[in-house]
Scaffold this active site. Structure first.
Site, mmCIF file in Angstrom:
data_model
loop_
_atom_site.group_PDB
_atom_site.id
_atom_site.type_symbol
_atom_site.label_atom_id
_atom_site.label_comp_id
_atom_site.label_asym_id
_atom_site.label_seq_id
_atom_site.Cartn_x
_atom_site.Cartn_y
_atom_site.Cartn_z
ATOM 1 C CG HIS A 178 8.823 0.763 6.212
ATOM 2 N ND1 HIS A 178 9.966 0.182 6.721
ATOM 3 C CD2 HIS A 178 9.242 1.570 5.206
ATOM 4 C CE1 HIS A 178 11.009 0.616 6.066
ATOM 5 N NE2 HIS A 178 10.607 1.459 5.131
ATOM 6 C CG HIS A 232 12.260 -1.782 0.903
ATOM 7 N ND1 HIS A 232 12.721 -1.929 2.190
ATOM 8 C CD2 HIS A 232 11.871 -0.485 0.791
ATOM 9 C CE1 HIS A 232 12.618 -0.763 2.827
ATOM 10 N NE2 HIS A 232 12.093 0.119 2.006
ATOM 11 C CB CYS A 277 14.054 2.189 5.362
ATOM 12 S SG CYS A 277 13.109 3.672 5.752
#
Lengths: 244, 394
Positions: free
Chosen positions: B323, B289, B156
């Site tokens: 995400h 994030h 990620c």
């Protein structure tokens, strides 16, 4: 900035090889009971007891770069087995988490206590050269003064099928291998001389699907602190489009 | 920092559920009606998980790199257009490519694998497309470039890492121009995988909220054109932004969970500030994030509060994009740049109630700022922490 080779290890068929006992030793020693074979190979390659200059401990701000073409495809396909064979909500989380390319970097980093910059690279056009070039750039940018570079490929159904799926590109099954170089910008770490990188392509037979050619390995084998070993980028594959 | 060490941003392109292109993204970022996730229209699944899919782009069959590369090309076209660069411009310079992805690095084609494991013979096209579509190599080949080409698969944080690496290439004098960013499509394997990990929410995600229950997956691409001062001067262009700093650390703690102390993230934050030559007080806001998972948000918010103290202004855009894995760090970098250009930070959507374990609230209203630096964090599987700093120039 000069890039020095502190230590290196090459594991591949016909040379030094990792066997299942090595993988078990690494798993037991570091409690890697959930790790897959791909990760165990990498951990074993950097922790195996050998009579060489490879250090048992690394400074926490060491960098780490892993390079692979196919990655942990055994585990990727095991995840697909789960999806095909079980209800969708019953796939194993451990398999999925180990199928990502940077799982191996995470394990190696944890085992060796590496807290510096860590990058997992994937590529088919000499990603090994690019990994060493990234290591050089990280040191040049003062992100760290030492970088562990690991090139790794595992035998899997996908690699074994490669010659059948793309015979023009894969004349043979890609070899299983782990190549480890510990590079440093500090002269005091120099055990095997300087590593130079040359992007001008060199035509040679690529040994592993992530890169590497025999002349480079031969040079490493006889290297000393006075050596200078140049790694050339290998030419990109030219894509002839074929129809099925 | 000497001018020749500046990694200017000459162009940017973005596509996500928030919008197709910079203009649409900006409109929807501050809009009154935030985009909502829905059950997937494209991925065959029985899971009742809302996701953020890109709309208005039809996947083409059998292309190298699949839908991920389609998204990447859309973002790259916009970035090159913004930078006023043609194929000829690129061919005459030292150009590197650095792309973050997760899906495009794996051959996740289920029908292909079913045929392969049956031993009855698998079609070769998916295998060839997988190899040919390795993103950075695909771009280098398509545009006949001669510099480094790296595909980063750091889960990620891949997109953020690609931009950070690109910055070092410019600063080190390795490249005149770097094409950098991240791209990932919504795919059945990560959808099932994240569900198996127990981190997906059954409702629209709520980063940093007391009632947050997990993340929503999404898909996106974000690409930037980084350029050396020498090159911008030669082309008579003046970039409005630069990549000012990059910090990268590893937790060395656990394969999926972050170190609950946040020490690795803290080191990355300080490393990026030092790299940019600034202090926490110089940061106007942070695009966190902020996935909406209980552990990530707690560790991240506590660490941000520790480093930035009372002046902390932070938010997450994941309630608007989902995400997007390998693209996340890149699109959030670009969205941060847009907010810096407007001197206005969007609120952290769907945040309502501050939980006990989070020391201070993310922004609950669109907030004017006055400053030249923004910071974007990206955290990944394996305890991989990235911090990027964007600077407004001029």
């Amino acid at each position: 900035m000069k890039m020095y080779l502190e230590a290196f290890r090459i594991f591949n068929p016909g040379n030094m090889e990792l066997d299942s006992a090595d993988l078990k030793t690494a798993r037991d020693k570091y409690s890697l009971r959930r790790s897959d074979r791909f990760t165990s190979m990498a951990v074993s390659a950097v922790t195996k007891k050998l009579n060489d200059a490879f250090p048992e401990q690394l400074s926490p701000n060491t960098g780490l770069v892993t390079a692979t073409a196919f990655g942990p495809h055994r585990t990727t396909f095991a995840t697909l087995d789960d999806i095909l064979d079980y209800p969708e909500d019953l796939i194993l989380p451990t398999r999925f988490s180990h199928s990502v390319h940077n799982a191996v970097a995470s394990y190696v980093g944890t085992v060796l206590g590496i807290k510096g910059p860590v990058f997992a690279l994937a590529g088919f056009e000499d990603v090994w050269f690019e990994a060493l070039d990234l290591a050089r750039n990280m040191m040049l940018a003062d992100f760290c003064s030492k970088v562990l570079v690991i090139g790794i490929e595992e035998k899997a159904l996908l690699t074994e099928s490669a010659p059948e799926l793309w015979p023009e590109r894969y004349k043979e099954i890609p070899q299983e291998a782990v190549c480890v170089l510990l590079l440093s910008s500090e002269k005091q770490d120099n055990n095997h001389g300087r590593i130079e990188l040359e992007r001008t392509p060199k035509t040679a037979e690529q040994l592993f699907s992530f890169g590497v050619y025999q002349e480079f390995l031969d040079a490493l084998a006889v290297s000393s602190a006075e050596s200078s070993t140049t790694l050339h980028k290998m030419p990109d594959w030219e894509f002839p489009r074929t129809s099925e | 920092m000497p001018n020749d060490k500046i990694a200017g941003i000459s162009g940017a392109g973005i596509i996500s559920a928030l919008g197709n292109g910079i203009s649409e993204t900006l409109n929807n970022l501050y809009g009154a009606n935030p985009v909502l996730p829905e059950l997937s229209r494209r991925v065959e699944t029985t899971l009742l998980l809302p996701v953020f899919e890109v709309s208005g782009v039809l996947p083409k069959a059998d292309i190298p790199g699949g839908f991920t590369m389609q998204l990447l090309q859309i973002a790259l076209d916009e970035a090159l257009d913004g930078a006023k660069m043609t194929l000829e411009t690129l061919r005459n310079l030292r150009v590197g490519v650095c792309v973050g992805t997760t899906v495009a690095c794996q051959l996740n084609d289920i029908p292909f694998y079913a045929a392969l494991r049956s031993g009855q013979g698998a079609p070769s096209k998916p295998f060839r497309n997988y190899i040919e579509g390795c993103p950075a190599e695909w771009i280098r080949r398509k545009y006949s470039l001669n510099g480094p080409a790296l595909t980063v698969s750091n889960a990620c944080s891949s997109g953020a890492d690609a931009i950070g690496i690109g910055m070092t290439w410019i600063r080190n004098g390795v490249c005149d121009i770097v094409i950098a960013g991240g791209a990932d499509e919504l795919n059945k394997v990560p959808l099932d995988g994240f569900n198996a990990l127990g981190v997906c929410a059954a409702e629209p995600c709520r980063p940093f909220d007391a009632n947050r229950s997990g993340l929503n997956l999404g898909e996106a691409a974000g690409m930037v054109i980084l350029e050396s001062t020498k090159s911008t001067l030669r082309r008579k262009k003046e970039p409005n932004f630069s990549v000012a700093g990059f910090g990268k650390t590893a937790d060395a703690y656990h394969i999926t969970q972050p170190d609950s102390s946040g020490n690795g993230l803290e080191l990355a934050l300080f490393a990026s500030l030092q790299n940019a030559g600034i202090t926490p007080a110089d940061i106007a806001f942070i695009n966190a994030h902020g996935t909406g998972t209980p552990l990530n948000d707690r560790v991240e918010a506590q660490t941000l509060a520790r480093v930035f103290g009372d002046q902390l202004k932070y938010m997450s855009t994941k309630a608007l994009t989902g995400h997007t894995l390998g693209a996340a760090g890149a699109i959030e970098f670009i969205i941060s740049m847009l907010m810096l250009s407007k001197q206005k930070v969007a609120k952290s959507h769907r945040f309502e109630k501050l939980p006990d374990e989070i020391p201070c609230s993310p922004l609950t209203e669109t907030t004017p700022i006055s400053g030249d630096f923004a910071l974007s964090t990206s955290l990944a599987f394996g305890g991989s922490n990235s911090s990027l700093i964007i600077r407004r120039l001029g």
